[in-house]
Scaffold this motif. Structure first.
Motif, PDB file in Angstrom:
ATOM      1  N   MET A  83      -5.211 -47.731   2.185  1.00 54.38           N
ATOM      2  CA  MET A  83      -5.863 -46.762   1.306  1.00 54.38           C
ATOM      3  C   MET A  83      -5.243 -45.383   1.510  1.00 54.38           C
ATOM      4  O   MET A  83      -5.021 -44.636   0.548  1.00 54.38           O
ATOM      5  CB  MET A  83      -7.367 -46.733   1.566  1.00 54.38           C
ATOM      6  CG  MET A  83      -8.135 -47.900   0.980  1.00 54.38           C
ATOM      7  SD  MET A  83      -9.907 -47.874   1.425  1.00 54.38           S
ATOM      8  CE  MET A  83     -10.418 -46.312   0.702  1.00 54.38           C
ATOM      9  N   GLY A  84      -4.960 -45.031   2.766  1.00 56.53           N
ATOM     10  CA  GLY A  84      -4.361 -43.735   3.058  1.00 56.53           C
ATOM     11  C   GLY A  84      -2.979 -43.590   2.458  1.00 56.53           C
ATOM     12  O   GLY A  84      -2.663 -42.581   1.817  1.00 56.53           O
ATOM     13  N   LEU A  85      -2.124 -44.610   2.639  1.00 62.10           N
ATOM     14  CA  LEU A  85      -0.773 -44.554   2.077  1.00 62.10           C
ATOM     15  C   LEU A  85      -0.805 -44.492   0.555  1.00 62.10           C
ATOM     16  O   LEU A  85      -0.026 -43.761  -0.064  1.00 62.10           O
ATOM     17  CB  LEU A  85       0.036 -45.769   2.518  1.00 62.10           C
ATOM     18  CG  LEU A  85       0.593 -45.787   3.946  1.00 62.10           C
ATOM     19  CD1 LEU A  85       1.588 -46.931   4.092  1.00 62.10           C
ATOM     20  CD2 LEU A  85       1.269 -44.480   4.307  1.00 62.10           C
ATOM     21  N   SER A  86      -1.691 -45.257  -0.060  1.00 59.85           N
ATOM     22  CA  SER A  86      -1.763 -45.282  -1.517  1.00 59.85           C
ATOM     23  C   SER A  86      -2.282 -43.962  -2.064  1.00 59.85           C
ATOM     24  O   SER A  86      -1.781 -43.461  -3.079  1.00 59.85           O
ATOM     25  CB  SER A  86      -2.665 -46.432  -1.980  1.00 59.85           C
ATOM     26  OG  SER A  86      -2.194 -47.672  -1.499  1.00 59.85           O
ATOM     27  N   TYR A  87      -3.291 -43.389  -1.430  1.00 58.43           N
ATOM     28  CA  TYR A  87      -3.851 -42.117  -1.884  1.00 58.43           C
ATOM     29  C   TYR A  87      -2.805 -41.002  -1.803  1.00 58.43           C
ATOM     30  O   TYR A  87      -2.720 -40.148  -2.689  1.00 58.43           O
ATOM     31  CB  TYR A  87      -5.066 -41.759  -1.033  1.00 58.43           C
ATOM     32  CG  TYR A  87      -5.697 -40.434  -1.411  1.00 58.43           C
ATOM     33  CD1 TYR A  87      -6.598 -40.350  -2.464  1.00 58.43           C
ATOM     34  CD2 TYR A  87      -5.388 -39.272  -0.700  1.00 58.43           C
ATOM     35  CE1 TYR A  87      -7.168 -39.137  -2.813  1.00 58.43           C
ATOM     36  CE2 TYR A  87      -5.954 -38.055  -1.041  1.00 58.43           C
ATOM     37  CZ  TYR A  87      -6.849 -37.988  -2.098  1.00 58.43           C
ATOM     38  OH  TYR A  87      -7.413 -36.786  -2.448  1.00 58.43           O
ATOM     39  N   ALA A  88      -1.998 -41.018  -0.740  1.00 57.64           N
ATOM     40  CA  ALA A  88      -1.032 -39.937  -0.524  1.00 57.64           C
ATOM     41  C   ALA A  88       0.184 -40.039  -1.432  1.00 57.64           C
ATOM     42  O   ALA A  88       0.935 -39.068  -1.564  1.00 57.64           O
ATOM     43  CB  ALA A  88      -0.571 -39.942   0.934  1.00 57.64           C
ATOM     44  N   ALA A  89       0.379 -41.185  -2.090  1.00 55.68           N
ATOM     45  CA  ALA A  89       1.601 -41.396  -2.870  1.00 55.68           C
ATOM     46  C   ALA A  89       1.754 -40.397  -4.009  1.00 55.68           C
ATOM     47  O   ALA A  89       2.875 -40.080  -4.411  1.00 55.68           O
ATOM     48  CB  ALA A  89       1.625 -42.816  -3.421  1.00 55.68           C
ATOM     49  N   SER A  90       0.643 -39.888  -4.543  1.00 59.28           N
ATOM     50  CA  SER A  90       0.718 -38.960  -5.668  1.00 59.28           C
ATOM     51  C   SER A  90       0.821 -37.509  -5.227  1.00 59.28           C
ATOM     52  O   SER A  90       0.889 -36.612  -6.072  1.00 59.28           O
ATOM     53  CB  SER A  90      -0.520 -39.120  -6.571  1.00 59.28           C
ATOM     54  OG  SER A  90      -1.700 -38.826  -5.847  1.00 59.28           O
TER      55      SER A  90
END
Length: 325
Positions: A83-90
């Motif tokens: 969730m952390g990696l996906s949230y930070a992608a943008s």
């Protein structure tokens, strides 16, 4: 050299997490779809692999014996992590997320006092020094990106840092659970442990997918293909390559350190692919210096970890597990 080559190839495939997540964000995909789809797709893809690597029966037996432990550690090590990696992608270029996540190299060691009650709870001073160098490098990278005034970027840094600690904490927590219940639950290899954590995390991913659908509607087709690419590239190919590489040299400190250090190349791969494919800007100035510190710190830390791991089979087992992402 073969082991180092395989580890380098695994780093290239691990890089798909950063680059394809960023690409999914660029096409308007919601971060919750990016996170949930990756593991919903990974589960069926792992079925033939786990059948080949010991079968699903022992995994299911271990989960039924202690379901709470599997649900808890999969939530920490897989759900919070991705969730952390996906949230930070943008929130920033893929090289910035890749560089920040390298904090996980020292996070496992720093989490030791939270997990162990024996000699493993001791944090070597060398690891602390190298950890500070890597942290300094990450902060320099963030300060150099956007002049250091990008609030979203600093929020993303905190989120990725949490993910970097959650991943080894979940993996080592499960290893400790299996160690303490040896004889009462089957012994599982690395592939079976990764499959078990993926299976145990499915309720959380289903809930997250329902949330994503409620707030953003169905995912774009491009996002589905990109998350499938991450599932295959990072979840299957990279994991198998890395386990093979480190298994080949597990009793040789220098080659093992070299293989472990190849994860630092993820920053380089993410930079080149992000620039050429996504049109991201090259890191420069403080960001470039920070990336150099992170890569240098990884190389030194890998040497320290490999020397200690060959003397302690339990620590070696933790190191091998910590890359099943």
């Amino acid at each position: 050299m073969l082991a180092v080559g395989l580890a380098l190839a695994s780093a290239l495939f691990f890089t798909s997490s950063y680059v394809l997540n960023r690409a999914a964000a660029n096409v308007g995909g919601h971060w919750a779809w990016t996170a949930s789809l990756r593991y919903l797709i990974t589960l069926p893809l792992m079925l033939p692999l786990v059948h080949w690597q010991g079968g699903m029966g022992p995994v299911w037996q271990a989960i039924r014996a202690r379901p709470g432990a599997w649900l808890g550690w999969s939530t920490v090590g897989f759900v919070v992590f991705y969730m952390g990696l996906s949230y930070a992608a943008s929130s920033g270029p893929s090289w910035l997320v890749a560089g920040t996540f390298q904090l996980t190299v020292v996070a496992g060691t720093l989490c030791a006092p939270l997990l162990y009650d024996d000699e493993r709870r001791r944090i070597p001073w060398q690891a602390l020094v190298v950890g500070l160098v890597i942290v300094a490098g990450v902060l320099l990278m963030q300060a150099g990106h956007g002049g250091g005034i990008d609030r979203a970027g600093w929020v993303a840094l905190v989120v990725v840092a949490i993910a970097a600690f959650a991943y080894p904490l979940g993996n080592r927590g499960l290893l400790l659970h299996l160690e303490r219940n040896a004889g009462r639950v089957p012994e599982l290899n690395a592939t079976q442990r990764v499959f078990g954590l993926t299976l145990a995390s499915q309720p959380a991913w289903i809930v997250l997918a329902l949330y994503a659908g409620a707030v953003s509607g169905p995912p774009p087709v491009e996002q589905v293909w990109m998350t499938a690419g991450v599932a295959v590239g990072a979840g299957i190919i990279a994991t198998v390559l890395f386990f093979q590489a480190t298994g080949m040299v597990r009793d040789k400190p220098v080659p093992l350190a070299a293989a472990e250090a190849m994860q630092g190349s993820e920053i380089l791969f993410a930079t080149v692919i992000g620039v050429l494919w996504l049109g991201e800007a090259w890191p420069s100035g403080r960001s470039l210096l920070g990336a150099g510190l992170v890569i240098g710190g990884i190389v030194v830390f890998s040497w320290i970890a490999a020397r200690s791991a060959t003397a302690d089979e339990r620590e070696a087992k933790a190191l091998r597990s910590a890359r099943g992402r």
